[in-house]
Design a protein around this motif. Structure first.
Motif, PDB file in Angstrom:
ATOM      1  N   GLN A   1     -18.051-101.715  58.642  1.00  0.00           N
ATOM      2  CA  GLN A   1     -18.429-100.575  58.431  1.00  0.00           C
ATOM      3  C   GLN A   1     -17.723 -99.214  57.696  1.00  0.00           C
ATOM      4  O   GLN A   1     -18.284 -98.461  57.716  1.00  0.00           O
ATOM      5  CB  GLN A   1     -18.415 -99.742  60.157  1.00  0.00           C
ATOM      6  CG  GLN A   1     -17.017 -99.464  60.465  1.00  0.00           C
ATOM      7  CD  GLN A   1     -16.980 -99.006  62.177  1.00  0.00           C
ATOM      8  OE1 GLN A   1     -17.177 -99.986  62.940  1.00  0.00           O
ATOM      9  NE2 GLN A   1     -17.148 -97.692  62.396  1.00  0.00           N
TER      10      GLN A   1
ATOM     11  N   VAL B   1     -23.493 -99.464  62.934  1.00  0.00           N
ATOM     12  CA  VAL B   1     -22.839 -99.973  64.275  1.00  0.00           C
ATOM     13  C   VAL B   1     -23.885-100.134  65.572  1.00  0.00           C
ATOM     14  O   VAL B   1     -24.958 -99.339  65.206  1.00  0.00           O
ATOM     15  CB  VAL B   1     -21.662 -99.470  64.481  1.00  0.00           C
ATOM     16  CG1 VAL B   1     -20.510 -99.237  63.365  1.00  0.00           C
ATOM     17  CG2 VAL B   1     -21.820 -98.034  65.047  1.00  0.00           C
ATOM     18  N   GLU B   2     -23.655-100.859  66.085  1.00  0.00           N
ATOM     19  CA  GLU B   2     -24.205-101.028  67.458  1.00  0.00           C
ATOM     20  C   GLU B   2     -24.273-100.041  68.323  1.00  0.00           C
ATOM     21  O   GLU B   2     -23.465 -99.168  68.285  1.00  0.00           O
ATOM     22  CB  GLU B   2     -23.985-102.388  68.249  1.00  0.00           C
ATOM     23  CG  GLU B   2     -24.488-102.700  69.440  1.00  0.00           C
ATOM     24  CD  GLU B   2     -24.041-103.688  69.982  1.00  0.00           C
ATOM     25  OE1 GLU B   2     -24.398-104.022  71.521  1.00  0.00           O
ATOM     26  OE2 GLU B   2     -23.003-104.629  69.689  1.00  0.00           O
TER      27      GLU B   2
ATOM     28  N   SER C   1     -21.143-109.734  65.119  1.00  0.00           N
ATOM     29  CA  SER C   1     -20.811-109.539  66.544  1.00  0.00           C
ATOM     30  C   SER C   1     -19.595-110.639  67.040  1.00  0.00           C
ATOM     31  O   SER C   1     -20.117-111.760  66.650  1.00  0.00           O
ATOM     32  CB  SER C   1     -21.552-109.015  67.621  1.00  0.00           C
ATOM     33  OG  SER C   1     -22.839-109.656  67.870  1.00  0.00           O
TER      34      SER C   1
ATOM     35  N   HIS D   1     -28.732 -97.796  60.911  1.00  0.00           N
ATOM     36  CA  HIS D   1     -27.609 -97.901  61.982  1.00  0.00           C
ATOM     37  C   HIS D   1     -26.426 -98.865  61.131  1.00  0.00           C
ATOM     38  O   HIS D   1     -26.729 -99.995  60.878  1.00  0.00           O
ATOM     39  CB  HIS D   1     -28.079 -98.316  63.308  1.00  0.00           C
ATOM     40  CG  HIS D   1     -28.795 -97.698  64.066  1.00  0.00           C
ATOM     41  ND1 HIS D   1     -28.862 -96.427  64.242  1.00  0.00           N
ATOM     42  CD2 HIS D   1     -30.287 -98.048  64.488  1.00  0.00           C
ATOM     43  CE1 HIS D   1     -29.759 -95.737  64.762  1.00  0.00           C
ATOM     44  NE2 HIS D   1     -30.765 -96.736  64.857  1.00  0.00           N
TER      45      HIS D   1
ATOM     46  N   GLU E   1     -33.019-105.254  62.297  1.00  0.00           N
ATOM     47  CA  GLU E   1     -31.888-105.405  63.012  1.00  0.00           C
ATOM     48  C   GLU E   1     -31.191-103.831  62.974  1.00  0.00           C
ATOM     49  O   GLU E   1     -30.448-103.362  64.008  1.00  0.00           O
ATOM     50  CB  GLU E   1     -30.828-106.449  62.383  1.00  0.00           C
ATOM     51  CG  GLU E   1     -31.280-107.731  62.683  1.00  0.00           C
ATOM     52  CD  GLU E   1     -31.146-108.240  63.938  1.00  0.00           C
ATOM     53  OE1 GLU E   1     -30.103-107.847  64.862  1.00  0.00           O
ATOM     54  OE2 GLU E   1     -31.935-108.802  64.545  1.00  0.00           O
ATOM     55  N   THR E   2     -31.348-103.178  61.896  1.00  0.00           N
ATOM     56  CA  THR E   2     -30.593-101.845  61.762  1.00  0.00           C
ATOM     57  C   THR E   2     -31.706-100.751  61.947  1.00  0.00           C
ATOM     58  O   THR E   2     -31.272 -99.751  61.794  1.00  0.00           O
ATOM     59  CB  THR E   2     -30.073-101.654  60.368  1.00  0.00           C
ATOM     60  OG1 THR E   2     -30.875-101.908  59.485  1.00  0.00           O
ATOM     61  CG2 THR E   2     -28.995-103.150  60.231  1.00  0.00           C
TER      62      THR E   2
ATOM     63  N   GLY F   1     -21.436-105.318  67.245  1.00  0.00           N
ATOM     64  CA  GLY F   1     -22.338-105.299  66.070  1.00  0.00           C
ATOM     65  C   GLY F   1     -22.028-104.290  64.896  1.00  0.00           C
ATOM     66  O   GLY F   1     -22.056-102.985  65.103  1.00  0.00           O
ATOM     67  N   ARG F   2     -21.964-104.727  63.621  1.00  0.00           N
ATOM     68  CA  ARG F   2     -21.825-103.984  62.435  1.00  0.00           C
ATOM     69  C   ARG F   2     -22.555-104.607  61.315  1.00  0.00           C
ATOM     70  O   ARG F   2     -22.679-105.693  61.111  1.00  0.00           O
ATOM     71  CB  ARG F   2     -20.203-103.863  62.057  1.00  0.00           C
ATOM     72  CG  ARG F   2     -19.201-103.258  62.918  1.00  0.00           C
ATOM     73  CD  ARG F   2     -18.004-103.204  62.661  1.00  0.00           C
ATOM     74  NE  ARG F   2     -16.981-102.619  63.216  1.00  0.00           N
ATOM     75  CZ  ARG F   2     -16.073-103.144  64.210  1.00  0.00           C
ATOM     76  NH1 ARG F   2     -16.509-104.484  64.462  1.00  0.00           N
ATOM     77  NH2 ARG F   2     -15.324-102.503  64.874  1.00  0.00           N
TER      78      ARG F   2
ATOM     79  N   GLN G   1     -25.679-106.961  61.866  1.00  0.00           N
ATOM     80  CA  GLN G   1     -25.052-106.738  63.117  1.00  0.00           C
ATOM     81  C   GLN G   1     -23.903-107.748  63.575  1.00  0.00           C
ATOM     82  O   GLN G   1     -24.369-108.387  64.561  1.00  0.00           O
ATOM     83  CB  GLN G   1     -26.031-106.410  64.311  1.00  0.00           C
ATOM     84  CG  GLN G   1     -26.911-104.887  63.966  1.00  0.00           C
ATOM     85  CD  GLN G   1     -26.067-103.675  63.997  1.00  0.00           C
ATOM     86  OE1 GLN G   1     -25.671-103.242  65.249  1.00  0.00           O
ATOM     87  NE2 GLN G   1     -25.597-103.201  62.984  1.00  0.00           N
TER      88      GLN G   1
END
Length: 295
Positions: A215, A156-157, A191, A154, A148-149, A184-185, A189
């Motif tokens: 975040q 945030v998205e 959301s 990452h 996912e990251t 997404g965070r 993520q």
């Protein structure tokens, strides 16, 4: 007088002998330096701890584990704080050094201490069932997080064009932080305004009013990931936690996270990417992946 001096000499001799032959006491171990990170750059004299020892870099090094390369000098065992080569005192089955190996390029925001601090929110996570099941669940969670990251890179998205789409205005509470605030965070993520509302209510944090906390605070970010993992079934029929502890298999965790897009042939390459990472992580933890890996 001579006899008195001789007596004193004899007494002093006995004391010296006692001191000489007292068993040596063991010095307390030095405090552990920060855990070695494969993505970090160490210059000559740089310190790191690994597998219960402190190490000093002889010259510039990166991605060369202490004990496996001549660039590191062993400074002896360390005993204060968490031994990075052993499970955390919280009882988490993944050690800090294993976590660093899983995410060698991770963003410094995603700390191991943030993860272990978040574990108290869901005490059944990676602590239910046999040792094999505990390790499988931890590996499954972290494999999905990795996917996912981008390897915990990452926070945030990345697709900012999606940001305004995550406000469901039909909810009675609306989107008090703004139309484009619920992107997404975090490690899963998180959301949509309704997910921020539900996660915040469960965790006792106002995420609907202040979603930016996800975040800004590593422990909160990890807690949102654990909230989804332990309580939400998403497009699946069970939570990822239940999938792993009840033997449904890793494939069902994929279905619960992104099954409507990836499963049933929707995106087999993405599914395989998650499976490959899961297999690598269970191997690192010294166990097997089990069955039903795909969805």
């Amino acid at each position: 007088m001579i006899k008195r001096v001789m007596s004193l000499i004899t007494a002093l001799g006995a004391i010296v002998a006692t001191l000489v032959f007292l068993p040596a006491t063991t010095a307390s171990a030095a405090a552990c330096a920060p855990a070695w990170n494969s993505s970090a750059v160490y210059w000559g004299g740089g310190a790191a701890s690994y597998n219960g020892h402190n190490w000093s870099a002889k010259w510039w090094t990166q991605n060369e584990a202490p004990g496996t390369a001549d660039v590191w000098a062993d400074q002896g065992s360390c005993g204060s704080g968490t031994d990075p080569g052993q499970p955390d005192p919280s009882g988490f089955v993944v050690s800090e050094s294993q976590f660093n190996q899983m995410f060698p390029s991770r963003n410094s925001f995603y700390t191991y201490s943030g993860l272990t601090a978040a574990l108290s929110a869901y005490p059944g996570f990676a602590k239910t069932g046999s040792d094999t099941v505990k390790k499988q669940e931890a590996a499954a969670f972290l494999a999905n997080v990795h996917h996912e990251t981008g390897g915990l890179v990452h926070i945030v998205e990345q697709n900012t064009a999606n940001y305004p789409h995550y406000c469901d205005s039909s909810q009675s509470y609306g989107c008090p932080a703004g139309q484009a605030a619920y992107y997404g965070r975090g490690p899963i993520q998180l959301s949509w305004n309704f997910n921020y509302k539900a996660a915040g209510d469960a965790l006792g944090i106002d995420l609907l009013g202040n979603p930016w906390q996800v975040q800004q605070n590593a422990a909160i970010a990890w807690k949102t990931g654990l909230w989804y993992w332990n309580t939400q079934s998403g497009p699946g029929t069970m939570t990822p936690h239940n999938a792993m502890v009840n033997g449904a298999g890793f494939g069902q965790t994929i279905r619960s996270i992104n099954g409507s897009i990836e499963c049933n042939g929707g995106n087999p390459a993405q599914v395989q990417s998650r499976i490959d990472k899961y297999k690598a992580f269970v191997q690192l933890l010294g166990t097997t992946p089990g069955s039903n890996l795909s969805c």
